[in-house]
Design a protein around this motif. Structure first.
Motif: not given
Length: 173
Positions: A61, A68, A70, A92-94, A103, A105
């Protein structure tokens, strides 16, 4: 090491946040990057046979900025015997995109089940995006998901195989 609350990525492939799972977690956080290896006993089968379900997860991660992050993760699942393995590759991205907290995935699965007379291949995938937008005086929450599925007569497992805890995760409208 021990009994822990765990999930991989945003928790749409593997989530054990209600009762937890027995696991080893080894991680290294250097600056904005976290790399971890996780060994999880997902399910205990027959105590006297090789019937457990174990996950071996490698994840990375990276925090892009304060708002942000990823990540990528690779899970190798041994289901019962060594003849039945499933691999899940996830991304994933948050983060916050303007007023939207998002969020997302995506997961793709591969692997083989050789425990039957015929060999079956895993070919599932899913995409889940969830978020919210704060609009004074209300907040709008949303979630969109899409996953593959098998049809009658398919010789391969094209549906997305997940291991989620007992908590409700979504509602259909």
């Amino acid at each position: 090491a021990g009994h822990q609350l765990l999930m991989v990525g945003n928790g749409w492939f593997f989530r054990s946040m209600h009762f937890g799972s027995d696991a080893w977690v080894v991680s290294n956080t250097t600056g904005n990057n976290t790399v971890a290896f996780v060994d999880v006993k997902v399910a205990e089968g027959n105590t006297y046979a090789s019937s457990d379900t174990d996950f071996y997860v490698l994840l990375d991660t990276f925090k892009l900025n304060e708002n942000m992050a990823v990540g990528v993760n690779l899970t190798n699942a041994r289901i019962g015997t060594s003849d039945n393995t499933l691999q899940n590759l996830g991304a994933t991205f948050n983060g916050k995109l303007g007023p939207v907290a998002l969020k997302a995935q995506v997961d793709m699965q591969m692997g083989k089940d050789k425990t039957d007379v015929t060999e079956m291949k895993y070919k599932g995938n899913q995409l889940v995006a969830q978020g919210n937008v704060a609009l004074d005086p209300v907040t709008v929450n949303f979630m969109v998901g899409m996953g593959s599925g098998s049809k009658a007569g398919d010789t391969d497992a094209k549906e997305m195989i997940t291991v989620l805890d007992i908590d409700p995760h979504y509602t259909f409208l």
